[in-house]
Write a protein that holds these residues in place. Structure first.
Motif, PDB file in Angstrom:
ATOM      1  N   MET A 102      -4.264 -14.474  -9.897  1.00 45.65           N
ATOM      2  CA  MET A 102      -3.233 -14.022  -9.214  1.00 45.65           C
ATOM      3  C   MET A 102      -2.489 -12.870  -9.715  1.00 45.65           C
ATOM      4  N   ILE A 103      -2.470 -12.899 -11.224  1.00 49.86           N
ATOM      5  CA  ILE A 103      -1.876 -11.843 -11.732  1.00 49.86           C
ATOM      6  C   ILE A 103      -2.592 -10.455 -11.638  1.00 49.86           C
ATOM      7  N   VAL A 104      -4.086 -10.721 -11.569  1.00 51.37           N
ATOM      8  CA  VAL A 104      -4.683  -9.423 -11.214  1.00 51.37           C
ATOM      9  C   VAL A 104      -4.517  -8.878  -9.783  1.00 51.37           C
ATOM     10  N   GLN A 105      -4.590  -9.883  -8.933  1.00 48.32           N
ATOM     11  CA  GLN A 105      -4.508  -9.521  -7.464  1.00 48.32           C
ATOM     12  C   GLN A 105      -3.073  -8.858  -7.170  1.00 48.32           C
ATOM     13  N   PHE A 106      -2.293  -9.487  -7.607  1.00 51.03           N
ATOM     14  CA  PHE A 106      -0.704  -8.719  -7.511  1.00 51.03           C
ATOM     15  C   PHE A 106      -0.539  -7.299  -8.188  1.00 51.03           C
ATOM     16  N   PHE A 107      -1.207  -7.255  -9.533  1.00 53.41           N
ATOM     17  CA  PHE A 107      -1.157  -6.166 -10.122  1.00 53.41           C
ATOM     18  C   PHE A 107      -1.719  -5.153  -9.547  1.00 53.41           C
ATOM     19  N   ILE A 108      -2.893  -5.325  -8.981  1.00 52.23           N
ATOM     20  CA  ILE A 108      -3.738  -4.277  -8.286  1.00 52.23           C
ATOM     21  C   ILE A 108      -2.675  -3.722  -6.680  1.00 52.23           C
ATOM     22  N   SER A 109      -2.215  -4.801  -6.157  1.00 57.82           N
ATOM     23  CA  SER A 109      -1.390  -4.565  -5.095  1.00 57.82           C
ATOM     24  C   SER A 109      -0.105  -3.675  -5.308  1.00 57.82           C
ATOM     25  N   ILE A 110       0.546  -4.133  -6.514  1.00 58.97           N
ATOM     26  CA  ILE A 110       1.467  -3.302  -6.766  1.00 58.97           C
ATOM     27  C   ILE A 110       1.236  -1.856  -7.090  1.00 58.97           C
ATOM     28  N   VAL A 111      -0.017  -1.635  -7.715  1.00 61.07           N
ATOM     29  CA  VAL A 111      -0.447  -0.180  -8.320  1.00 61.07           C
ATOM     30  C   VAL A 111      -0.636   0.478  -6.894  1.00 61.07           C
ATOM     31  N   LEU A 112      -1.163   0.028  -5.935  1.00 59.13           N
ATOM     32  CA  LEU A 112      -1.558   0.419  -4.889  1.00 59.13           C
ATOM     33  C   LEU A 112      -0.518   0.877  -3.930  1.00 59.13           C
ATOM     34  N   ILE A 113       0.500   0.087  -3.777  1.00 59.93           N
ATOM     35  CA  ILE A 113       1.458   0.218  -3.248  1.00 59.93           C
ATOM     36  C   ILE A 113       2.645   1.457  -3.554  1.00 59.93           C
TER      37      ILE A 113
ATOM     38  N   MET B 273      -5.177   5.030   0.179  1.00 59.55           N
ATOM     39  CA  MET B 273      -4.401   4.263  -0.829  1.00 59.55           C
ATOM     40  C   MET B 273      -3.666   3.337   0.146  1.00 59.55           C
ATOM     41  N   LEU B 274      -3.395   3.773   1.435  1.00 58.42           N
ATOM     42  CA  LEU B 274      -2.547   2.729   2.139  1.00 58.42           C
ATOM     43  C   LEU B 274      -3.368   1.729   2.817  1.00 58.42           C
ATOM     44  N   ILE B 275      -4.741   2.173   2.893  1.00 54.08           N
ATOM     45  CA  ILE B 275      -5.516   1.051   3.494  1.00 54.08           C
ATOM     46  C   ILE B 275      -5.892   0.067   2.395  1.00 54.08           C
ATOM     47  N   PHE B 276      -6.156   0.464   1.272  1.00 54.63           N
ATOM     48  CA  PHE B 276      -6.615  -0.279   0.316  1.00 54.63           C
ATOM     49  C   PHE B 276      -5.422  -1.215  -0.284  1.00 54.63           C
ATOM     50  N   SER B 277      -4.076  -0.539   0.033  1.00 56.18           N
ATOM     51  CA  SER B 277      -2.710  -1.439  -0.288  1.00 56.18           C
ATOM     52  C   SER B 277      -2.845  -2.437   0.458  1.00 56.18           C
ATOM     53  N   ILE B 278      -3.105  -2.323   1.962  1.00 57.28           N
ATOM     54  CA  ILE B 278      -3.171  -3.384   2.986  1.00 57.28           C
ATOM     55  C   ILE B 278      -3.985  -4.498   2.798  1.00 57.28           C
ATOM     56  N   LEU B 279      -5.182  -4.075   2.314  1.00 57.27           N
ATOM     57  CA  LEU B 279      -6.385  -4.944   2.031  1.00 57.27           C
ATOM     58  C   LEU B 279      -5.931  -5.928   0.834  1.00 57.27           C
ATOM     59  N   ALA B 280      -5.491  -5.251  -0.360  1.00 58.83           N
ATOM     60  CA  ALA B 280      -5.062  -5.824  -1.272  1.00 58.83           C
ATOM     61  C   ALA B 280      -4.001  -6.914  -1.238  1.00 58.83           C
ATOM     62  N   ILE B 281      -2.991  -6.874  -0.331  1.00 58.81           N
ATOM     63  CA  ILE B 281      -2.160  -7.501   0.010  1.00 58.81           C
ATOM     64  C   ILE B 281      -2.639  -8.620   0.730  1.00 58.81           C
ATOM     65  N   ILE B 282      -3.490  -8.376   1.893  1.00 57.04           N
ATOM     66  CA  ILE B 282      -4.095  -9.603   2.518  1.00 57.04           C
ATOM     67  C   ILE B 282      -4.817 -10.524   1.646  1.00 57.04           C
ATOM     68  N   ILE B 283      -5.588  -9.949   0.720  1.00 55.18           N
ATOM     69  CA  ILE B 283      -6.409 -10.550  -0.163  1.00 55.18           C
ATOM     70  C   ILE B 283      -5.438 -11.292  -1.063  1.00 55.18           C
ATOM     71  N   ALA B 284      -4.379 -10.834  -1.695  1.00 63.25           N
ATOM     72  CA  ALA B 284      -3.668 -11.781  -2.787  1.00 63.25           C
ATOM     73  C   ALA B 284      -2.675 -12.430  -2.105  1.00 63.25           C
ATOM     74  N   SER B 285      -2.346 -12.483  -0.491  1.00 67.94           N
ATOM     75  CA  SER B 285      -1.767 -13.408   0.285  1.00 67.94           C
ATOM     76  C   SER B 285      -2.691 -14.578   0.535  1.00 67.94           C
ATOM     77  N   VAL B 286      -4.006 -14.278   0.668  1.00 67.64           N
ATOM     78  CA  VAL B 286      -4.722 -15.380   1.178  1.00 67.64           C
ATOM     79  C   VAL B 286      -4.747 -16.284  -0.119  1.00 67.64           C
ATOM     80  N   GLY B 287      -5.130 -15.589  -1.276  1.00 71.50           N
ATOM     81  CA  GLY B 287      -5.527 -16.243  -2.554  1.00 71.50           C
ATOM     82  C   GLY B 287      -3.984 -17.194  -2.727  1.00 71.50           C
ATOM     83  N   LEU B 288      -2.865 -16.487  -2.629  1.00 73.73           N
ATOM     84  CA  LEU B 288      -1.740 -17.304  -2.875  1.00 73.73           C
ATOM     85  C   LEU B 288      -1.533 -18.474  -2.022  1.00 73.73           C
TER      86      LEU B 288
END
Length: 367
Positions: A1-12, A245-260
Motif C-alpha cells: 500500500m505504501i508503494v502504491q500510494f507513493f507512486i500515486s502521489i509522485v504522479l499527481i 502523467m495524467l493518465i498514469f495518475s488516474i490508473l495509479a489511483i484506481i489501482i491503489a483504491s482497489v487495493g485499499l
C-alpha cells in the motif's frame, strides 16, 4: 500500500507541476504581441511582385498592419553573424533577422533607444540591436555606434551603424535565455509576411488573402500559420508528458483504491469481533470508521513523506531545462497528498461504514 500510494502521489505531483509550468509559459509576457497574427509563408515566391502584393494586401479592411521578416519568433531560423565593436576587439556571434520598416510596429515590439528602420533613410547598412546585445558588446552609447564584420578570406569587412535598440523579447523558446540579436533592414522578398489582423475571426479573411495570393502566384500553394499556434508547438513535448502523467495518475489511483478496498475488507473481517465488542460498549459509527481509517491514514502519510523529497529533486531537475520557469510550490505536494487521501477514503469509508453498521450480535455469534 505504501508503494502504491507513493507512486500515486509522485504522479499527481508531477502532473500538477507540468501543467503549472505550461500555464506559466503560456501566460508569460514575451515582449511582443502574438495574438491575431497570420503569417504568410514562402513569401519569396512573389519575386518581383512582392511590393505590389503587400500594397494591395494593406487595402483590406481586416489588415491592421503588416511587416516582413526572414524568420518568426519560436523557429530556429535566425542565422548567425560575427561582429566586432572595433578592430582588435573580441568578436561576438549574434542571432540575426532581416525585417522591414513595419515589422516592429506589427508585432508591437518596444523601442528602447533610437529609431525604427525607415525607407526614407539609407538603412541598408544599419542595424537595430536588442538590450542583451548592447550588454554583450559593452557599448555605453549604442545609437550611432558601429559594428563591423571581420574580414573572411576575399570578403572584406563590412561596417554597420546602430540606429536603434529594442527591448529584449523572447524570439526563441523559453527553454533558452535571450541572446544577442541584430535586426537587418530589407523591405522586400523576405521569407514571411506577418499580418496583424483587426479581429480574431479569420474564416472569411483567410479566403480573401488566399484569393489575392492566387492572383499574383497562381502556380504556388498558399501556406500560412498563426503566430500563437507556432509558439505553442514549442512545448508539445511538455504537453504530451503532462497528458501521459495524467493518465498514469488516474490508473495509479484506481489501482491503489482497489487495493485499499480489498485490504479494508480483509481488515474488517479480521477485526469483526473487536468491532462487535466496541459497538456493544457504546462506540458510534463515526468512532468505528475512525478506528479502521487510522492505520490506512498512516500508510498514506508515510508514502507522502517518502514521495516529497524524491518529487522535489526530480522535478527540480526537469525545470532546469527551462530558462524561464515557475516556482516549485509547496501546495503541489500538499494537493497531491490530499487528492490521493480523498480518493482513497471513498473505498475505505464504504468498507468501514458497512462494518460499523453491522449488527454486533452477528459478529460475536460468528466468533
Amino acid at each position: 500500500m505504501i508503494v502504491q500510494f507513493f507512486i500515486s502521489i509522485v504522479l499527481i505531483a508531477g502532473t500538477l507541476l507540468i501543467y503549472k509550468q505550461l500555464n506559466f509559459l503560456q501566460e508569460r509576457q514575451l515582449g511582443f504581441d502574438k495574438d491575431n497574427v497570420i503569417i504568410i509563408e514562402r513569401a519569396f515566391e512573389l519575386n518581383e511582385q512582392f511590393d505590389a502584393f503587400k500594397d494591395e494586401l494593406r487595402t483590406f479592411s481586416f489588415v491592421k498592419s503588416l511587416g516582413v521578416s526572414s524568420s518568426i519568433p519560436g523557429r530556429d531560423q535566425f542565422f548567425g553573424a560575427i561582429f566586432q565593436v572595433n578592430e582588435g576587439s573580441e568578436a561576438l556571434t549574434t542571432k540575426n533577422m532581416v525585417i522591414d520598416e513595419d515589422y516592429i510596429e506589427t508585432l508591437n515590439l518596444e523601442m528602447f533607444k533610437g529609431r525604427d528602420f525607415d525607407r526614407n533613410f539609407e538603412d541598408s547598412l544599419s542595424l537595430i540591436i536588442n538590450e542583451t546585445a548592447v550588454k554583450a558588446f559593452g557599448i555605453e552609447d549604442p545609437v550611432g555606434a558601429t559594428l563591423t564584420t571581420p574580414a573572411a578570406g576575399d570578403i572584406p569587412p563590412v561596417t554597420f551603424t546602430i540606429v536603434g535598440v529594442i527591448k529584449d523579447f523572447n524570439f526563441q523558446s523559453l527553454h533558452t535565455q535571450i541572446t544577442p540579436l541584430t535586426l537587418w533592414y530589407a523591405n522586400n522578398n523576405a521569407q514571411y509576411i506577418n499580418i496583424k489582423m483587426n479581429s480574431a475571426d479569420f474564416s472569411s479573411d483567410l479566403s480573401e488573402i488566399e484569393a489575392l495570393w492566387k492572383k499574383y502566384v497562381p502556380d504556388e500553394p498558399f501556406k500560412f500559420s498563426f503566430l500563437d499556434q507556432n509558439l505553442n508547438t514549442l512545448y508539445e513535448a511538455e504537453q504530451d508528458s503532462g497528458m501521459i502523467m495524467l493518465i498514469f495518475s488516474i490508473l495509479a489511483i484506481i489501482i491503489a483504491s482497489v487495493g485499499l478496498f480489498g485490504l479494508a475488507a480483509y481488515t474488517t473481517i479480521q477485526r469483526r469481533k473487536e468491532i462487535g465488542v466496541r459497538k456493544v460498549m457504546g462506540s458510534s459509527v463515526g468512532g468505528i470508521i475512525s478506528l479502521l481509517s487510522r492505520d490506512f491514514a498512516r500508510l498514506i502519510i508515510i508514502s507522502f513523506l517518502i514521495a516529497v523529497p524524491l518529487v522535489y529533486f526530480g522535478m527540480s531537475k526537469w525545470l532546469e531545462g527551462f530558462a524561464y520557469k515557475t516556482r516549485l510550490s509547496w501546495w503541489i505536494f500538499l494537493l497531491a497528498a490530499l487528492v490521493a487521501l480523498t480518493l482513497s477514503a471513498i473505498p475505505l469509508a464504504i468498507q468501514s461504514w458497512k462494518a460499523a453498521r453491522r449488527n454486533p450480535v452477528e459478529a460475536l455469534r460468528y466468533e
